[in-house]
Motif scaffolding. Structure first.
Motif, PDB file in Angstrom:
ATOM      1  N   UNK A   1      32.627  23.775  44.713  1.00 51.79           N
ATOM      2  CA  UNK A   1      31.698  23.141  43.775  1.00 51.79           C
ATOM      3  C   UNK A   1      32.390  22.050  42.973  1.00 51.79           C
ATOM      4  N   UNK A   2      33.608  22.309  42.520  1.00 52.40           N
ATOM      5  CA  UNK A   2      34.364  21.281  41.789  1.00 52.40           C
ATOM      6  C   UNK A   2      34.578  20.048  42.666  1.00 52.40           C
ATOM      7  N   UNK A   3      34.941  20.272  43.911  1.00 49.62           N
ATOM      8  CA  UNK A   3      35.151  19.140  44.830  1.00 49.62           C
ATOM      9  C   UNK A   3      33.858  18.366  45.054  1.00 49.62           C
ATOM     10  N   UNK A   4      32.752  19.082  45.171  1.00 50.33           N
ATOM     11  CA  UNK A   4      31.464  18.424  45.353  1.00 50.33           C
ATOM     12  C   UNK A   4      31.118  17.579  44.131  1.00 50.33           C
ATOM     13  N   UNK A   5      31.364  18.104  42.963  1.00 47.85           N
ATOM     14  CA  UNK A   5      31.071  17.364  41.729  1.00 47.85           C
ATOM     15  C   UNK A   5      31.919  16.097  41.660  1.00 47.85           C
ATOM     16  N   UNK A   6      33.220  16.209  41.896  1.00 49.89           N
ATOM     17  CA  UNK A   6      34.079  15.022  41.807  1.00 49.89           C
ATOM     18  C   UNK A   6      33.777  14.037  42.928  1.00 49.89           C
ATOM     19  N   UNK A   7      33.498  14.527  44.120  1.00 54.22           N
ATOM     20  CA  UNK A   7      33.167  13.617  45.232  1.00 54.22           C
ATOM     21  C   UNK A   7      31.868  12.866  44.945  1.00 54.22           C
ATOM     22  N   UNK A   8      30.901  13.552  44.375  1.00 47.52           N
ATOM     23  CA  UNK A   8      29.631  12.907  44.039  1.00 47.52           C
ATOM     24  C   UNK A   8      29.832  11.885  42.925  1.00 47.52           C
TER      25      UNK A   8
ATOM     26  N   UNK B   1      35.914  12.683  34.973  1.00 48.50           N
ATOM     27  CA  UNK B   1      36.646  11.447  35.259  1.00 48.50           C
ATOM     28  C   UNK B   1      38.141  11.744  35.391  1.00 48.50           C
ATOM     29  N   UNK B   2      38.679  12.606  34.553  1.00 48.52           N
ATOM     30  CA  UNK B   2      40.086  12.990  34.672  1.00 48.52           C
ATOM     31  C   UNK B   2      40.362  13.636  36.036  1.00 48.52           C
ATOM     32  N   UNK B   3      39.457  14.503  36.482  1.00 51.27           N
ATOM     33  CA  UNK B   3      39.630  15.151  37.788  1.00 51.27           C
ATOM     34  C   UNK B   3      39.588  14.126  38.915  1.00 51.27           C
ATOM     35  N   UNK B   4      38.689  13.166  38.802  1.00 47.23           N
ATOM     36  CA  UNK B   4      38.627  12.091  39.795  1.00 47.23           C
ATOM     37  C   UNK B   4      39.921  11.287  39.765  1.00 47.23           C
ATOM     38  N   UNK B   5      40.412  10.980  38.576  1.00 45.16           N
ATOM     39  CA  UNK B   5      41.660  10.225  38.447  1.00 45.16           C
ATOM     40  C   UNK B   5      42.828  10.978  39.077  1.00 45.16           C
ATOM     41  N   UNK B   6      42.894  12.279  38.852  1.00 46.06           N
ATOM     42  CA  UNK B   6      43.966  13.070  39.462  1.00 46.06           C
ATOM     43  C   UNK B   6      43.901  13.009  40.980  1.00 46.06           C
ATOM     44  N   UNK B   7      42.694  13.094  41.535  1.00 48.01           N
ATOM     45  CA  UNK B   7      42.542  12.944  42.987  1.00 48.01           C
ATOM     46  C   UNK B   7      43.030  11.567  43.425  1.00 48.01           C
ATOM     47  N   UNK B   8      42.679  10.559  42.639  1.00 50.23           N
ATOM     48  CA  UNK B   8      43.093   9.200  42.960  1.00 50.23           C
ATOM     49  C   UNK B   8      44.601   9.033  42.944  1.00 50.23           C
TER      50      UNK B   8
ATOM     51  N   UNK C   1      41.227   8.230  29.098  1.00 53.40           N
ATOM     52  CA  UNK C   1      41.592   9.488  29.734  1.00 53.40           C
ATOM     53  C   UNK C   1      42.566  10.252  28.854  1.00 53.40           C
ATOM     54  N   UNK C   2      42.629  11.529  29.088  1.00 54.58           N
ATOM     55  CA  UNK C   2      43.610  12.364  28.380  1.00 54.58           C
ATOM     56  C   UNK C   2      44.892  12.514  29.199  1.00 54.58           C
ATOM     57  N   UNK C   3      44.935  11.934  30.386  1.00 51.00           N
ATOM     58  CA  UNK C   3      46.117  12.018  31.236  1.00 51.00           C
ATOM     59  C   UNK C   3      47.207  11.124  30.669  1.00 51.00           C
TER      60      UNK C   3
END
Length: 193
Positions: free
Chosen positions: A14-21, A61-68, A116-118
């Motif tokens: 579900x987390x992956x689906x949310x970030x991918x979307x 957005x942070x999760x997307x950035x980490x994937x990036x 971001x908080x990163x």
């Protein structure tokens, strides 16, 4: 396989689906179009389900950035290891960084321009950020004989970022990105020695 294992795999999916979307919507329509309401509609989960996985849009957005950053590390690593000539790593990595930014504008924004908080350069810096910086650092180390390699890597990182953002926003002449990378790399080789 236990119930807890299955639940954990479903949670990860579900987390992956949310970030991918979120990435897809952002790449197609920009980050302003990415809202919890929009994500809920796209993935057919209620907003409370989204909030079970992410407390806010900033966390998404942070999760997307980490994937990036993980993808950038892989891209830079492949470019660095694929260099047929010793000493050419910096040119290949610089071109790979530029290409990554150009191919993934919304992802790049999540990584480098959105709040971001990163944080980089701290004990708490997430592994994907360290890995991406490390790949660039490894390439810079091949030319950094007269300078501190970490400082020179930061300067290269900032230079590549500036070229990417200025080029994308139409503030540099179109069609010359390869030339600019070549000039930057030539200057780095001269300054690094």
């Amino acid at each position: 396989m236990g119930i807890e294992d299955r639940r954990q795999r479903e949670r990860i999916a579900r987390r992956r689906l949310i970030t991918a979307t979120a990435r897809t919507v952002a790449e197609n329509e920009g980050w302003d179009a990415v809202t919890t309401r929009r994500l809920s509609a796209e993935i057919e989960y209620s907003q409370p389900v989204l909030y079970k996985h992410f407390r806010s849009m900033e966390e998404i957005v942070d999760a997307v950035a980490l994937e990036g950053f993980a993808e950038l590390a892989e891209t830079l690593g492949e470019a660095r290891r694929g260099s047929p000539t010793p000493g050419d790593e910096i040119g290949r990595v610089a071109a790979a960084f530029s290409g990554f930014a150009e191919r993934n504008p919304a992802l790049y924004d999540a990584m480098f321009t959105r709040p971001t908080r990163l944080r980089f350069g701290t004990q708490e810096t997430p592994t994907p950020l360290v890995a991406a910086f490390g790949e660039l650092r490894a390439a810079v180390a091949t030319i950094a004989t007269a300078h501190d390699v970490d400082t020179l890597t930061e300067v290269v990182w900032a230079s590549l970022h500036g070229l990417a953002i200025l080029g994308r926003s139409g503030r540099l002449r179109p069609g010359h990105s390869v030339d600019r990378i070549e000039v930057l790399v030539a200057q780095l080789r001269t300054a690094g020695s």
